[in-house]
Write a protein that holds these residues in place. Structure first.
Motif, mmCIF file in Angstrom:
data_model
loop_
_atom_site.group_PDB
_atom_site.id
_atom_site.type_symbol
_atom_site.label_atom_id
_atom_site.label_comp_id
_atom_site.label_asym_id
_atom_site.label_seq_id
_atom_site.Cartn_x
_atom_site.Cartn_y
_atom_site.Cartn_z
ATOM 1 N N GLU A 49 0.828 -1.196 0.000
ATOM 2 C CA GLU A 49 0.000 0.000 0.000
ATOM 3 C C GLU A 49 0.871 1.258 0.000
ATOM 4 O O GLU A 49 1.904 1.323 0.673
ATOM 5 N N ASP A 50 0.423 2.238 -0.756
ATOM 6 C CA ASP A 50 1.045 3.549 -0.808
ATOM 7 C C ASP A 50 0.309 4.426 0.198
ATOM 8 O O ASP A 50 -0.879 4.716 0.042
ATOM 9 N N ARG A 51 1.014 4.846 1.265
ATOM 10 C CA ARG A 51 0.375 5.587 2.344
ATOM 11 C C ARG A 51 1.098 6.906 2.603
ATOM 12 O O ARG A 51 2.224 7.114 2.152
ATOM 13 N N PHE A 52 0.450 7.753 3.384
ATOM 14 C CA PHE A 52 0.970 9.088 3.666
ATOM 15 C C PHE A 52 0.525 9.507 5.056
ATOM 16 O O PHE A 52 -0.563 9.153 5.515
ATOM 17 N N THR A 53 1.380 10.264 5.738
ATOM 18 C CA THR A 53 0.982 10.857 7.010
ATOM 19 C C THR A 53 1.475 12.289 7.069
ATOM 20 O O THR A 53 2.621 12.590 6.731
ATOM 21 N N SER A 54 0.579 13.192 7.473
ATOM 22 C CA SER A 54 0.952 14.594 7.606
ATOM 23 C C SER A 54 1.473 14.911 8.991
ATOM 24 O O SER A 54 1.995 15.998 9.227
ATOM 25 N N HIS A 55 1.327 13.947 9.908
ATOM 26 C CA HIS A 55 1.754 14.201 11.284
ATOM 27 C C HIS A 55 2.074 12.862 11.931
ATOM 28 O O HIS A 55 2.207 11.844 11.253
ATOM 29 N N PHE A 56 2.202 12.861 13.246
ATOM 30 C CA PHE A 56 2.554 11.648 13.962
ATOM 31 C C PHE A 56 1.288 10.856 14.289
ATOM 32 O O PHE A 56 0.919 10.653 15.448
ATOM 33 N N VAL A 57 0.631 10.422 13.214
ATOM 34 C CA VAL A 57 -0.599 9.650 13.313
ATOM 35 C C VAL A 57 -0.499 8.480 12.341
ATOM 36 O O VAL A 57 0.425 8.401 11.533
ATOM 37 N N LYS A 58 -1.460 7.584 12.413
ATOM 38 C CA LYS A 58 -1.458 6.422 11.535
ATOM 39 C C LYS A 58 -1.516 6.865 10.079
ATOM 40 O O LYS A 58 -2.397 7.638 9.689
ATOM 41 N N PRO A 59 -0.593 6.414 9.242
ATOM 42 C CA PRO A 59 -0.611 6.793 7.822
ATOM 43 C C PRO A 59 -1.897 6.328 7.142
ATOM 44 O O PRO A 59 -2.402 5.230 7.415
ATOM 45 N N VAL A 60 -2.402 7.154 6.242
ATOM 46 C CA VAL A 60 -3.625 6.842 5.514
ATOM 47 C C VAL A 60 -3.275 6.445 4.082
ATOM 48 O O VAL A 60 -2.198 6.758 3.566
ATOM 49 N N LEU A 61 -4.196 5.742 3.439
ATOM 50 C CA LEU A 61 -4.008 5.362 2.045
ATOM 51 C C LEU A 61 -3.960 6.602 1.163
ATOM 52 O O LEU A 61 -4.769 7.523 1.315
ATOM 53 N N LEU A 82 13.005 6.192 6.251
ATOM 54 C CA LEU A 82 12.460 5.688 7.507
ATOM 55 C C LEU A 82 12.096 4.220 7.347
ATOM 56 O O LEU A 82 11.668 3.792 6.254
ATOM 57 N N VAL A 83 12.240 3.437 8.401
ATOM 58 C CA VAL A 83 11.779 2.054 8.406
ATOM 59 C C VAL A 83 11.033 1.798 9.711
ATOM 60 O O VAL A 83 11.305 2.429 10.734
ATOM 61 N N ALA A 84 10.068 0.881 9.660
ATOM 62 C CA ALA A 84 9.322 0.486 10.856
ATOM 63 C C ALA A 84 8.735 -0.882 10.595
ATOM 64 O O ALA A 84 8.531 -1.290 9.440
ATOM 65 N N PHE A 85 8.450 -1.621 11.672
ATOM 66 C CA PHE A 85 7.843 -2.942 11.522
ATOM 67 C C PHE A 85 7.009 -3.256 12.752
ATOM 68 O O PHE A 85 7.148 -2.632 13.815
ATOM 69 N N GLY A 86 6.111 -4.235 12.595
ATOM 70 C CA GLY A 86 5.269 -4.686 13.690
ATOM 71 C C GLY A 86 5.168 -6.196 13.691
ATOM 72 O O GLY A 86 5.336 -6.855 12.648
ATOM 73 N N THR A 87 4.891 -6.744 14.853
ATOM 74 C CA THR A 87 4.821 -8.207 14.983
ATOM 75 C C THR A 87 3.454 -8.749 14.615
ATOM 76 O O THR A 87 3.296 -9.937 14.353
ATOM 77 N N SER A 88 2.433 -7.891 14.558
ATOM 78 C CA SER A 88 1.087 -8.324 14.230
ATOM 79 C C SER A 88 0.854 -8.232 12.730
ATOM 80 O O SER A 88 1.422 -7.375 12.046
ATOM 81 N N MET A 89 0.017 -9.110 12.217
ATOM 82 C CA MET A 89 -0.374 -9.018 10.817
ATOM 83 C C MET A 89 -1.219 -7.765 10.561
ATOM 84 O O MET A 89 -1.272 -7.258 9.442
ATOM 85 N N LYS A 90 -1.838 -7.270 11.606
ATOM 86 C CA LYS A 90 -2.663 -6.079 11.488
ATOM 87 C C LYS A 90 -1.775 -4.848 11.593
ATOM 88 O O LYS A 90 -0.925 -4.754 12.471
ATOM 89 N N PHE A 91 -1.962 -3.895 10.674
ATOM 90 C CA PHE A 91 -1.165 -2.678 10.688
ATOM 91 C C PHE A 91 -1.608 -1.806 11.860
ATOM 92 O O PHE A 91 -2.719 -1.281 11.888
ATOM 93 N N GLU A 92 -0.726 -1.682 12.836
ATOM 94 C CA GLU A 92 -1.001 -0.884 14.019
ATOM 95 C C GLU A 92 0.297 -0.245 14.479
ATOM 96 O O GLU A 92 1.363 -0.493 13.899
ATOM 97 N N GLN A 93 0.211 0.562 15.508
ATOM 98 C CA GLN A 93 1.392 1.316 15.934
ATOM 99 C C GLN A 93 2.530 0.373 16.292
ATOM 100 O O GLN A 93 2.351 -0.623 16.994
ATOM 101 N N HIS A 94 3.714 0.726 15.803
ATOM 102 C CA HIS A 94 4.894 -0.084 16.087
ATOM 103 C C HIS A 94 5.371 0.140 17.514
ATOM 104 O O HIS A 94 4.978 1.106 18.188
#
Length: 567
Positions: free
Chosen positions: A103-115, A165-177
């Protein structure tokens, strides 16, 4: 931790970005990629980044892999080392379809990136297991235009750097790292090999001896004020001309807001002598020439072979130094800071050129009051009458844009002598107060008589009272620090408030010149988008856009002495 311990630990980190061959566990064919860099998280977990640029630099193929997570993985491109304004590629396995999704996502601030409204990424391949996640994709390097603020154009020209920037999560669901499951690096995407990429971002010291010189304040009793400025004086060794090869900031208390080293014209015996304290807080700083600076987001710096800052003997070399430490959110009872400043690593083996800093913009206390409830955009000029004091053409290396917490976007532009055509130098559409730093440029020639424009956009939509310009973090400012070589006597190009006068100190020459300001309609750069425009609700509150008004400045009564300080 003491100063020496801090500096020693910082020096060890200089080796962290040395390039190495891609690790064997990466599941895709790494030979398909020309370049590689490992980006580490704060907990020292690696994320592998590989890429290849097309010959015309208009397309890039990217591979990213992590063996620290089997959930989701993201790589982003930002104007700073933080999330604000980041263009993000997110990969994960959809729990319902069990299919890999990019997915191509974007964030304007320190919030969950949106599509993104438009998906501009092309998935090539994906690999997942119980121990890793990896994917490869392609995209254009130029995607953003004046109507598209969700995509970032990548820095791929020679001698430029891209925040990755890089980030990852342990859950299959995209949520805060997790708090340490993210990292960033300044990457030279243009370099031809891994080794060149590593060396251009963090140049080698070379086979030379380095001498430590600490410009660090002694233990300081910081007064009980909301914001405090404390000063210490240092004299550099004068037995030879030195170059500062490395700058290592020393920060031991989180209330340090910024550090600046100024070069002074003399020993300041009227302020610092045997009968006065080694640290003075609340005084007026009489030194004008910027020598080194630190703000949140800036780390260690090593200077390349082309330039470094001169210290000690020699014309224009810094000999007398004033360290300014700005403390913010000081407790009602004050506190003791064990010390802050820089460890400068010096060498008598000189780089090719002496590096200088030219400050442009508006003196902080001269900034017009910023209205509450709106966004406000203003432009300040450094005219030809100021830059004519350059004794020769110089080469611009980078620009450091600075505002405070209401800063939203900023840009620095140039107008060549004899024209009214603006040319963009640097731009940040998503300024981040907590992630600042030098924006490198491909070498750009500056000629005597060229003009500069500094534009700032402040966001006061959540404010209920106006904001004044000033030195506190709760006030605002608008500055650009231009790094250039070879060093010249010209130091500043600040405009006085409500007048035709420009403050242009240049050694022993006159500091004050006359200029009528922006006198004509300027033609915008056809290849440059204006920084984010203020919303229509800001109309009538002094918002200015390209084709700037000639009525740029409004009188504010201040004491001239405040022009001798920065923040």
């Amino acid at each position: 931790m003491g100063v020496l311990g801090f500096a020693a630990r910082a020096l060890l980190c200089l080796a962290c970005s040395v390039a190495a061959a891609p690790p064997a566990w990466i599941p895709f064919n790494t030979t398909h990629f020309k370049r590689h860099q490992t980006i580490y998280t704060p907990s020292n977990k690696p994320v592998e980044l590989l890429w290849t640029l097309s010959d015309d630099l208009l397309a890039i193929t990217i591979g990213v892999a992590s063996n620290s997570s089997a959930g989701w993985l993201a790589v982003g491109f930002s104007e700073t080392s933080g999330m604000k304004g980041a263009d993000i590629a997110l990969g994960y396995v959809n729990e319902t379809s069990n299919q890999f999704v990019l997915e191509d996502r974007f964030t304007s601030h320190f919030v969950k990136p949106v599509l993104d409204d438009k998906q501009n990424l092309n998935l090539i391949g994906s690999w997942t297991s119980n121990s890793y996640i990896a994917f490869t994709f392609s995209r254009r390097t130029i995607l953003a235009d004046c109507s598209n603020k969700q995509d970032r154009n990548l820095y791929v020209a020679p001698n430029t750097r891209q925040n990755v920037l890089v980030a990852f999560g342990t859950s299959m669901k995209f949520e805060q790292h997790g708090p340490t499951d993210r990292g960033s690096a300044l990457v030279d995407l243009h370099s031809s090999t891994d080794a060149v990429s590593s060396l251009l971002v963090n140049p080698p010291v070379g086979n030379i001896s380095l001498i430590p010189f600490d410009v660090v304040s002694p233990p300081t009793d910081v007064p009980a004020t909301g914001t405090a400025y404390c000063y210490s004086f240092f004299e550099a060794p004068t037995d030879a001309k030195y170059h500062v090869i490395q700058e290592i900031p020393v920060i031991q208390d989180p209330r340090v807001h910024h550090l600046i080293i100024y070069a002074c014209d003399g020993p300041l015996t009227s302020l610092f002598n045997a009968g006065t304290p080694k640290v003075l807080c609340g005084i007026t700083n009489p030194c004008l020439r910027f020598f080194a600076e630190w703000a949140p987001g800036i780390g260690n710096r090593t200077y390349p072979q082309e330039f470094a800052k001169p210290l000690g003997a020699g014309d224009l070399s810094a000999r007398y130094l004033m360290l300014e430490v700005h403390y913010n959110q000081v407790s009602p009872t004050g506190f003791n800071d064990p010390g802050a400043g820089f460890r400068l690593m010096l060498s008598t083996t000189l780089r090719d050129n002496d590096l200088g800093i030219l400050a442009i913009g508006m003196a902080p206390t001269a900034i017009d009051v910023i209205a509450a409830g709106v966004m406000t955009k203003k432009t300040y000029d450094t005219p030809s009458e100021c830059t004519q004091y350059l004794s020769q053409s110089v080469t611009l290396n980078g620009v450091f844009l600075h505002m405070h917490k209401r800063g939203y976007a900023a840009e620095a532009s140039i107008i060549r002598l004899g024209t009214n055509q603006t040319k963009g130098l640097v731009q940040q559409n998503y300024f981040d107060f907590n992630s600042q730093g030098l924006i490198p440029l491909s070498p750009t020639k500056i000629n005597p008589g060229d003009r500069f424009l500094m534009t700032c956009l402040w966001d006061s939509r959540n404010e209920t009272t106006p904001t004044s310009g000033g030195y506190s973090s709760d006030q605002e400012m608008c500055f650009g620090f231009l790094e250039y070589y070879p060093l010249q006597a010209l130091q500043l190009g600040w405009r006085y408030p409500g007048s035709n006068q420009i403050f242009c100190p240049r050694g022993n020459g006159s500091n004050i010149i006359s200029s009528k300001g922006i006198r004509e309609n300027l033609s915008p750069d056809p290849d440059w988008c204006p920084i984010l425009a203020a919303p229509a609700s800001a109309a009538g509150h002094g918002v200015q856009v390209r084709g700037w008004s000639s009525n740029m400045l409004f009188p504010i009564l201040i004491a001239i002495i405040f022009l001798f300080s920065l923040f």
